[in-house]
Design an enzyme around this catalytic site. Structure first.
Site, PDB file in Angstrom:
ATOM      1  N   ALA A  86       1.891  18.967   9.448  1.00 11.86           N
ATOM      2  CA  ALA A  86       1.463  19.419  11.028  1.00 11.86           C
ATOM      3  C   ALA A  86       1.699  19.203  11.966  1.00 11.86           C
ATOM      4  O   ALA A  86       1.581  18.020  11.764  1.00 11.86           O
ATOM      5  CB  ALA A  86      -0.022  20.012  10.485  1.00 11.86           C
TER       6      ALA A  86
ATOM      7  N   GLY B 233      -0.123  18.504   5.788  1.00 13.02           N
ATOM      8  CA  GLY B 233       0.951  19.866   5.108  1.00 13.02           C
ATOM      9  C   GLY B 233       2.487  19.979   4.497  1.00 13.02           C
ATOM     10  O   GLY B 233       2.473  20.722   3.894  1.00 13.02           O
TER      11      GLY B 233
ATOM     12  N   GLU C 113       1.038  19.462   1.334  1.00 10.23           N
ATOM     13  CA  GLU C 113       0.974  20.667   0.607  1.00 10.23           C
ATOM     14  C   GLU C 113       1.591  22.017   0.499  1.00 10.23           C
ATOM     15  O   GLU C 113       1.984  22.590  -0.855  1.00 10.23           O
ATOM     16  CB  GLU C 113       0.028  21.413   2.309  1.00 10.23           C
ATOM     17  CG  GLU C 113      -1.282  21.027   1.602  1.00 10.23           C
ATOM     18  CD  GLU C 113      -2.525  20.505   3.009  1.00 10.23           C
ATOM     19  OE1 GLU C 113      -2.197  20.783   4.067  1.00 10.23           O
ATOM     20  OE2 GLU C 113      -3.499  20.896   2.912  1.00 10.23           O
TER      21      GLU C 113
ATOM     22  N   GLU D  39      -5.416  14.064   6.550  1.00 14.06           N
ATOM     23  CA  GLU D  39      -6.192  14.299   7.563  1.00 14.06           C
ATOM     24  C   GLU D  39      -7.805  14.209   7.737  1.00 14.06           C
ATOM     25  O   GLU D  39      -8.188  14.085   9.340  1.00 14.06           O
ATOM     26  CB  GLU D  39      -6.290  16.365   7.510  1.00 14.06           C
ATOM     27  CG  GLU D  39      -5.409  16.891   6.698  1.00 14.06           C
ATOM     28  CD  GLU D  39      -4.442  16.884   5.383  1.00 14.06           C
ATOM     29  OE1 GLU D  39      -4.777  16.510   4.899  1.00 14.06           O
ATOM     30  OE2 GLU D  39      -3.329  17.510   5.444  1.00 14.06           O
TER      31      GLU D  39
HETATM   32  N1  COA Z   1       3.653  15.972  14.269  1.00 15.09           N
HETATM   33  C1  COA Z   1       3.890  15.320  15.360  1.00 15.09           C
HETATM   34  N2  COA Z   1       4.935  14.324  15.399  1.00 15.09           N
HETATM   35  C2  COA Z   1       4.776  13.412  14.368  1.00 15.09           C
HETATM   36  C3  COA Z   1       4.147  13.828  12.918  1.00 15.09           C
HETATM   37  C4  COA Z   1       3.260  14.892  12.962  1.00 15.09           C
HETATM   38  N3  COA Z   1       2.645  14.707  12.220  1.00 15.09           N
HETATM   39  N4  COA Z   1       4.211  12.413  12.131  1.00 15.09           N
HETATM   40  C5  COA Z   1       5.075  11.730  12.842  1.00 15.09           C
HETATM   41  N5  COA Z   1       5.373  12.506  14.284  1.00 15.09           N
HETATM   42  C6  COA Z   1       6.517  12.006  14.942  1.00 15.09           C
HETATM   43  C7  COA Z   1       6.059  10.471  15.750  1.00 15.09           C
HETATM   44  O1  COA Z   1       5.427  11.171  16.890  1.00 15.09           O
HETATM   45  C8  COA Z   1       6.719  10.222  16.487  1.00 15.09           C
HETATM   46  O2  COA Z   1       7.509  10.897  17.906  1.00 15.09           O
HETATM   47  P1  COA Z   1       7.701  10.153  18.866  1.00 15.09           P
HETATM   48  O3  COA Z   1       9.612   9.323  18.626  1.00 15.09           O
HETATM   49  O4  COA Z   1       8.380  11.041  19.312  1.00 15.09           O
HETATM   50  O5  COA Z   1       7.332   9.165  19.431  1.00 15.09           O
HETATM   51  C9  COA Z   1       8.114  10.199  15.004  1.00 15.09           C
HETATM   52  O6  COA Z   1       7.982  11.273  14.183  1.00 15.09           O
HETATM   53  C10 COA Z   1       8.129   9.091  14.357  1.00 15.09           C
HETATM   54  O7  COA Z   1       6.709   8.747  13.815  1.00 15.09           O
HETATM   55  P2  COA Z   1       6.571   7.257  13.518  1.00 15.09           P
HETATM   56  O8  COA Z   1       4.801   7.445  13.627  1.00 15.09           O
HETATM   57  O9  COA Z   1       7.226   6.843  15.021  1.00 15.09           O
HETATM   58  O10 COA Z   1       7.077   6.702  12.593  1.00 15.09           O
HETATM   59  P3  COA Z   1       6.437   5.469  11.674  1.00 15.09           P
HETATM   60  O11 COA Z   1       7.584   4.955  10.893  1.00 15.09           O
HETATM   61  O12 COA Z   1       5.628   4.228  12.848  1.00 15.09           O
HETATM   62  O13 COA Z   1       4.974   6.294  10.311  1.00 15.09           O
HETATM   63  C11 COA Z   1       3.588   7.416   9.482  1.00 15.09           C
HETATM   64  C12 COA Z   1       5.306   6.711  10.017  1.00 15.09           C
HETATM   65  C13 COA Z   1       4.065   8.690   8.734  1.00 15.09           C
HETATM   66  C14 COA Z   1       2.973   6.696   8.770  1.00 15.09           C
HETATM   67  C15 COA Z   1       3.258   8.002  11.001  1.00 15.09           C
HETATM   68  O14 COA Z   1       4.030   8.716  11.585  1.00 15.09           O
HETATM   69  C16 COA Z   1       2.132   8.911  10.541  1.00 15.09           C
HETATM   70  O15 COA Z   1       1.511   8.084  10.255  1.00 15.09           O
HETATM   71  N6  COA Z   1       2.467  10.941  10.839  1.00 15.09           N
HETATM   72  C17 COA Z   1       1.057  11.201  10.653  1.00 15.09           C
HETATM   73  C18 COA Z   1       1.177  11.458   9.173  1.00 15.09           C
HETATM   74  C19 COA Z   1      -1.302  12.580   9.294  1.00 15.09           C
HETATM   75  O16 COA Z   1      -1.412  12.640   9.910  1.00 15.09           O
HETATM   76  N7  COA Z   1       0.224  13.643   8.879  1.00 15.09           N
HETATM   77  C20 COA Z   1      -1.058  14.919   8.984  1.00 15.09           C
HETATM   78  C21 COA Z   1      -0.821  15.555   9.974  1.00 15.09           C
HETATM   79  S1  COA Z   1      -1.896  16.687   9.710  1.00 15.09           S
END
Ligand code: COA
Length: 260
Positions: free
Chosen positions: A66, A111, A114, A134
Site C-alpha cells: 500500500a 498489499g 495480498e 507491515e
Molecule cells: N509506498 C509508497 N512509496 C513506496 C513504497 C510504498 N509501499 N515502496 C517504495 N516506494 C517508493 C520509495 O519511497 C521511493 O520513492 P522516491 O524515489 O520518491 O523516494 C521509490 O518507491 C523507490 O523505492 P526505494 O525504497 O528507493 O527502493 P529500494 O530498492 O531502495 O528498496 C524496498 C525497495 C521494496 C525494499 C523499499 O522500497 C521498501 O521497503 N518499501 C516499502 C515496503 C513495505 O513496507 N510495504 C508494505 C507497506 S504497507
C-alpha cells in the site's frame, strides 16, 4: 473509467493488467485500488475476456505494498475504510469467475503480496521477493493477508511471515506453496500466458464452477462443501460443454467448447 495508474490491454481474450507506477515500485495508492477494482469488474463482465494476467511495470516490483505516504495521514475510521475498500477490490478480482494469474516480477510486499494472494495462481520471476512487512511499520496486513495467507500456506508459515515481517525469495516462496512456479525474469510473462492459455483450452464453465467450489467451499464445513461440489457437478451436466467434452474424449478428438 479512464486509467492513469494501470495499463489494461486485451489480446486474444486475455486481459493484461499492469500496475504502472514503476517510480514508486507500483505502490497501491487509492487511485490504483480504484482502477484495479474497475478492471476486476471488466474482467468479470466482458464476454470477450476469458482470463487475466496481473503484473507490475518495470524491472523491480510487482507492487511494494500500500502507498505508505497515504497511510501516514490516516485516522482509525479512514484506516478501516481503506482496508475495506482494498479488500473489496481483491474480492471482486478473486470472484470474477475467470482465471487470474499473478506474474510476480519483483517485490510483492504487503498489499502487493495480498494482491498476488487474491489471484488464483502465482508465477514468480527468480528475482521476486515476497513478504508481509507491515509490522515493521507498526501496522498489520489490511488487504486480506491475515486471512488468505494462512489459508494458502498454513498457519505456521503464514505467522512466520506476518510476525517477523521478513521478506523471502522466490525459491522459498515456492517451497512453502506461496507461488506455483518460479521462472527466469525474461520468461515470466510468456510462462504466465502459456499457463493461462492452457487453462483456457478447458471447458470455461467447468473452470468457472471449479473456481466457485474452491472459493466458497473453503469457508464451509466439509459436508456443506461436498454438497456444493455435487450441486455444481450436477449443474455442469446441463451444459453442452459437458456433453462435448465427454463425447470428444470417446471419439478421440479435441473438444470444441462453447461456454454453454
Ligand atoms: N509506498 C509508497 N512509496 C513506496 C513504497 C510504498 N509501499 N515502496 C517504495 N516506494 C517508493 C520509495 O519511497 C521511493 O520513492 P522516491 O524515489 O520518491 O523516494 C521509490 O518507491 C523507490 O523505492 P526505494 O525504497 O528507493 O527502493 P529500494 O530498492 O531502495 O528498496 C524496498 C525497495 C521494496 C525494499 C523499499 O522500497 C521498501 O521497503 N518499501 C516499502 C515496503 C513495505 O513496507 N510495504 C508494505 C507497506 S504497507
Amino acid at each position: 473509467m479512464p486509467y492513469e495508474s494501470i495499463l489494461f490491454d486485451v489480446r486474444d481474450h486475455v486481459a493484461f493488467v499492469t500496475i504502472n507506477r514503476p517510480d514508486k515500485l507500483n505502490a497501491l495508492n487509492d487511485r490504483v485500488v480504484d482502477e484495479l477494482s474497475d478492471a476486476a469488474g471488466r474482467i468479470a463482465a466482458e464476454e470477450d475476456i476469458r482470463g487475466a494476467i496481473l503484473t507490475g511495470a518495470g524491472p523491480k516490483a510487482f507492487a511494494a505494498g500500500a502507498d505508505i505516504g497515504e497511510l501516514a495521514g490516516q485516522g482509525p475510521l479512514d484506516g478501516k475504510a481503506r482496508a475495506l475498500k482494498g479488500q473489496a477490490m481483491l474480492r471482486r478480482l478473486e470472484r470474477c469467475g475467470k482465471p487470474v494469474i499473478a506474474a510476480i516480477n519483483g517485490f510483492a510486499l504487503g498489499g502487493g503480496c495480498e494482491l498476488a494472494l487474491a489471484c488464483h495462481l502465482r508465477i514468480a520471476s527468480e528475482q521476486a521477493k515476497l513478504g508481509q512487512p507491515e509490522v515493521k511499520l507498526g501496522i498489520a496486513p489490511g488487504y486480506g493477508g491475515t486471512q488468505r495467507l494462512p489459508r494458502l500456506v498454513g498457519r505456521g508459515a503464514a505467522l512466520s511471515l506476518i510476525l517477523t515481517g521478513d521478506t523471502i525469495d522466490a525459491q522459498q516462496a515456492l517451497r512453502i506453496g506461496l507461488v506455483n512456479q518460479v521462472v527466469p525474469a525474461a520468461e515470466l510473462l510468456a510462462a504466465a500466458e502459456r499457463l493461462l492459455r492452457g487453462i483456457l483450452k478447458n471447458g470455461p464453465l467447468a473452470v468457472r464452477l471449479a473456481l466457485e467450489a474452491v472459493d466458497r467451499g473453503l469457508d464451509m464445513t466439509l459436508d456443506e462443501g461436498l454438497l456444493l461440489e455435487a450441486n455444481l457437478f450436477g449443474l455442469l451436466a446441463s451444459t453442452r460443454d459437458m456433453k462435448e467434452g465427454l463425447t470428444a474424449f470417446l471419439e478421440k478428438r479435441p473438444p470444441g467448447f462453447e461456454g454453454r
